[in-house]
Each structure stands twice: as structure tokens, then as C-alpha cells.
Design an enzyme around this catalytic site. Structure first.
Site, short mmCIF file in Angstrom:
data_model
loop_
_atom_site.label_atom_id
_atom_site.label_comp_id
_atom_site.label_asym_id
_atom_site.label_seq_id
_atom_site.Cartn_x
_atom_site.Cartn_y
_atom_site.Cartn_z
N GLY A 218 1.10 -1.29 -0.27
CA GLY A 218 0.04 0.08 -0.58
C GLY A 218 0.69 1.47 0.08
O GLY A 218 0.54 2.02 -0.87
N CYS B 285 -4.21 -4.11 9.13
CA CYS B 285 -4.51 -3.52 8.08
C CYS B 285 -5.69 -4.24 7.90
O CYS B 285 -7.08 -3.71 7.17
CB CYS B 285 -4.18 -3.14 7.18
SG CYS B 285 -2.76 -1.77 7.35
N ASP C 35 10.54 -7.13 -1.34
CA ASP C 35 9.75 -7.80 -0.70
C ASP C 35 9.44 -9.39 -1.62
O ASP C 35 10.10 -9.06 -2.59
CB ASP C 35 8.16 -7.17 -1.79
CG ASP C 35 6.35 -7.30 -0.93
OD1 ASP C 35 6.58 -8.74 -0.70
OD2 ASP C 35 6.27 -6.24 -1.11
N SER D 254 -6.85 -9.24 -2.76
CA SER D 254 -7.60 -7.85 -2.18
C SER D 254 -6.68 -6.76 -2.11
O SER D 254 -6.87 -5.07 -1.50
CB SER D 254 -8.06 -8.42 -0.55
OG SER D 254 -6.35 -9.62 -0.21
N ASN D 255 -5.25 -6.98 -2.45
CA ASN D 255 -4.41 -5.78 -2.40
C ASN D 255 -5.27 -4.53 -3.55
O ASN D 255 -4.57 -3.59 -3.22
CB ASN D 255 -2.74 -6.10 -2.72
CG ASN D 255 -2.36 -7.95 -2.10
OD1 ASN D 255 -0.97 -7.80 -2.63
ND2 ASN D 255 -2.15 -6.95 -0.68
N GLN E 75 -6.87 -2.87 -3.86
CA GLN E 75 -7.55 -1.38 -3.04
C GLN E 75 -6.73 -0.28 -3.26
O GLN E 75 -7.13 0.96 -2.96
CB GLN E 75 -8.66 -1.71 -2.15
CG GLN E 75 -9.36 -1.48 -0.90
CD GLN E 75 -8.46 -0.60 0.32
OE1 GLN E 75 -7.50 -1.02 0.37
NE2 GLN E 75 -8.51 0.37 0.46
N ARG E 76 -6.06 -0.24 -2.81
CA ARG E 76 -4.61 0.27 -2.07
C ARG E 76 -3.30 -0.11 -2.82
O ARG E 76 -2.48 1.66 -3.16
CB ARG E 76 -3.90 0.70 -0.87
CG ARG E 76 -3.96 -1.42 -0.05
CD ARG E 76 -4.10 -1.35 0.80
NE ARG E 76 -3.89 -2.69 1.26
CZ ARG E 76 -4.18 -3.69 1.12
NH1 ARG E 76 -5.61 -3.85 0.82
NH2 ARG E 76 -3.69 -4.53 1.76
N ASP F 205 4.41 -3.70 6.45
CA ASP F 205 3.24 -3.77 7.81
C ASP F 205 3.64 -4.49 9.05
O ASP F 205 2.43 -4.81 9.37
CB ASP F 205 2.67 -4.46 6.28
CG ASP F 205 2.62 -5.82 5.75
OD1 ASP F 205 3.75 -6.52 6.14
OD2 ASP F 205 1.63 -6.18 4.97
N LYS G 282 5.29 -9.75 -6.27
CA LYS G 282 5.05 -8.29 -6.47
C LYS G 282 6.18 -6.98 -6.57
O LYS G 282 6.07 -6.58 -7.51
CB LYS G 282 4.57 -7.38 -4.57
CG LYS G 282 4.00 -7.60 -3.92
CD LYS G 282 2.84 -7.16 -2.78
CE LYS G 282 1.72 -8.27 -2.48
NZ LYS G 282 1.21 -6.98 -1.28
N CYS H 110 9.15 6.61 32.26
CA CYS H 110 9.19 5.63 30.78
C CYS H 110 9.73 4.22 32.02
O CYS H 110 9.92 4.54 33.32
CB CYS H 110 9.45 5.74 29.65
SG CYS H 110 11.14 6.10 29.37
#
Length: 365
Positions: free
Chosen positions: A50, A201, A71, A78-79, A81-82, A139, A95, A322
Site C-alpha cells: 500500500g 490492516c 518484497d 485484496s491488494n 484497493q490500495r 507492514d 510483487k 517510562c
């Protein structure tokens, strides 16, 4: 803050490349010398998904001379879309291979290197070592931290972005910058979140156009660093809320001089608590907080604080801590920017120092 150019210029451009990039080289900040620097630059891209899809295409359109695409996944329906580098005919293909084809079609003078392998802690430095700059469009948290640690060791800039649902973050991390103070991913997020605490995602969804927006911004940061123009986002994080159409900047670099937040020792904090109410903010993760904290401290994980520092109530004296200190400094800087008049302090040595001082032989006993 201005930075010197990241790379020396190439000797020349081909006539075709000069025509192709003419609108960009007309920019006085870039000009022909900047275009020559872009032609000489070597940029590695983590992920062709994405974020990585628009990154690779805009790097190529900008005239970057060498683009490495790392990659090991294949295109899924489904990839689409973006992940704008792919079409329906590419489903099932690697890819990295498809993205490389798109780059070559767009910028024939660009050299593309396909790394059809998964980046890990063990191979990260070898994969990234030949590049001047890395853009992280991965991701998974394992990959993000492996990339960040390798860039730290190599001393090369990491242009970083993340997207989930309608929210995004963009920044630059660099362990050995040519100007300014170093800021590393682990200075802001020392450890990846525990498994299952942050949805993917696939689970939470993501706005495709926001991936394109972030990818374009990452390339802009890369161009600025390569050409030595503008003010890169080193020491700053841009947070985008696409639903509201708003963005805000969070300072990450340590201020110097009068702007530095004051420190209080564990003994001084104990005295403050005894004298008057003190707001204690523990910016560690919930599981760390559950294992032990300073009595009366409020749990506010750093990620939640950075998402909206204006929403954090700061009244009276506020002491942030922290485990060791880096997350508290990032939280303190964000709060100071959002609440410039607040009485903000950092616990010196953070919870580790408080815990040691609270032992039977410690200074608080």
C-alpha cells in the site's frame, strides 16, 4: 534545519531523461544539479504494498537512478484497493517483479533491483548496505524494527511511514545525521507492541487513498534529503487524521538549552509528592505498568499520548517517566509543544531509577 545533499551528482543525464524530468528540474531548489543527484541516488524500498507501490512509482518519476524493491509476497486480489502498482492480471505474480516492470516502463534510465526475499534481523544489513537511503513501507513490526536497527548500524537515513484505518504517521529517523541531533525509531518506540495489541490492516481496514498520500510524502522527504533542500522531518513526526482532514506535527528531537525539560531525581520526586499533588504519567505499555509503577501514576502509553497530546490533561506539576528515559523524553516534547505553559518535568533515570532507589538499601528507604 537545512541538510547538506545526501549524494554527489551524477556526471550527466540522457537527453530523454532530461526531457522527462524537465518540469521538476525547473524548480530552482532542485534545478539540474538536484536532478543529477537524484540520478546518482540509490534508494531501497521495504515493501511494494500500500505504501511501497506509490513510493516506487514516484521515486521513478522523480528520476532516482537506482531503486531496490524488497518484497517476497505475491499479488493478491485484496491488494488492489490500495496497491496501485498492480492490476487484476498481476494476481499471483511476485510483487517485486511487477513493481520493477512498472518502474522500468515509467523511467527507462532507472536501474531496478529486485530483492524477492524476506528481510530479517540476520540479513537486513546485507540487504540495505548498498543504499544511500531507505524508505520503509513494510507492514509488520518485526520487519520495521529489523529495518530501523539495520539503518542505525549503517548510519543511513530511514524515511518512515505507517497507515492504519484513517490515521497515518510520517517521519525521518537517522542515527548519524549530517546535521542536527540523531533520532532513532527506538528513541520514540523502544520496543514493538505485544502481539495482538495492535490490529493489522487486514483486521481493522485501511483507506487506500491515504496510503497514496503517505507514499507521496515519503518520496518528498527522500527527494529533500538527496538534493539537500527544504527541512526534512528528522526530529519531527507528522500525524494525519484523514477523517477530520487535519494534520499536526509532534517534535521528537531533543531540545537544547533553555527549552530542555527539567529533570527531577527520585528523591526530589518523593519530596514533591509529599509537599503537593503531582500528576505522574507512566508512558510505558500496559503490561509494564501492571508489573509495577510509582504509586498514584496514571498509565498513558506513549503511542496513545502521541496520537493526541492536546487531549492530555496537564494541571499542576506533571512528571513523565517510562522505563529508562527515551519514551519519556518523546512524551515530554510532545506535551511541551501541545501545552507550552505547563509545568512539565522528566524523572531522571525514569522508573528504573525510582525502583532502584526504592529498594531497602536505596535512597528512598
Amino acid at each position: 534545519m537545512a541538510f547538506p545533499p545526501l549524494v554527489a551528482p551524477a556526471a550527466s543525464l540522457s537527453d530523454a531523461e532530461r526531457v522527462r524530468t524537465a518540469r521538476q528540474s525547473r524548480l530552482t531548489e532542485i534545478a539540474e544539479i538536484g536532478q543529477l543527484r537524484l540520478a546518482a541516488a540509490r534508494v531501497g524500498v521495504l515493501g511494494a504494498g500500500g505504501i511501497g507501490s506509490p513510493v516506487t512509482l514516484y521515486l521513478a518519476s522523480a528520476g532516482v537512478g537506482t531503486i531496490g524493491i524488497i518484497d517476497d509476497d505475491d499479488v493478491e486480489r485484496s491488494n488492489l484497493q490500495r496497491q496501485i502498482a498492480f492490476g487484476t492480471a498481476d494476481v499471483g505474480r511476485p510483487k517485486a517483479t511487477v513493481a520493477a516492470e512498472r518502474v522500468r516502463a515509467l523511467a527507462p534510465d532507472t536501474r531496478v533491483i529486485e530483492h524477492r526475499t524476506r528481510l530479517t534481523d540476520s540479513n537486513a544489513q546485507e540487504l540495505l548496505g548498498g543504499y544511500d537511503l531507505i524508505i520503509d513501507g513494510s507492514d509488520t513490526f518485526d520487519t520495521r524494527y529489523a529495518v530501523a536497527d539495520a539503518c542505525n548500524a549503517l548510519g543511513i537515513p530511514l524515511v518512515w511511514g505507517s497507515v492504519l484505518r484513517f490515521d497515518a504517521q510520517v517521519s525521518v529517523f537517522w542515527s548519524r545525521p549530517s546535521a542536527g541531533s540523531p533520532v532513532r525509531l527506538r528513541d520514540v518506540f523502544p520496543e514493538p507492541p505485544a502481539a495482538g495489541t495492535v490490529p493489522s490492516c487486514a483486521d481493522a481496514g485501511v483507506l487506500g487513498s491515504l496510503c497514496g498520500q503517505v507514499g507521496s510524502m515519503l518520496v518528498t522527504e527522500a527527494v529533500k534529503l538527496i538534493c539537500g533542500v527544504g527541512e526534512p522531518l528528522l526530529g519531527r513526526m507528522l500525524v494525519i487524521d484523514a477523517l477530520s482532514g487535519r494534520s499536526r506535527e509532534i517534535p521528537l528531537a531533543a531540545p537544547s538549552g533553555p527549552g530542555r525539560l527539567p529533570l527531577v531525581s527520585p528523591a526530589e520526586l518523593a519530596a514533591l509528592i509529599a509537599e503537593a499533588p503531582v500528576t505522574l504519567l507512566d508512558v510505558r505499555e500496559p503490561e509494564e505498568y501492571a508489573d509495577g509503577t510509582i504509586p498514584g501514576a496514571r498509565s498513558l502509553p506513549l503511542g496513545a499520548l502521541l496520537a493526541d497530546p492536546l487531549a492530555v490533561a496537564v494541571t499542576g506539576t506533571v512528571v513523565v517517566f517510562c522505563q529508562q528515559g527515551p519514551r519519556a523524553r518523546a512524551a515530554g516534547r510532545a506535551l511541551a509543544a501541545a501545552h507550552p505553559d505547563a509545568d512539565l518535568r522528566l524523572l531522571a533515570g525514569s522508573y528504573a531509577a525510582w525502583s532502584a532507589a526504592s529498594e531497602p538499601s536505596g535512597s528512598l528507604s
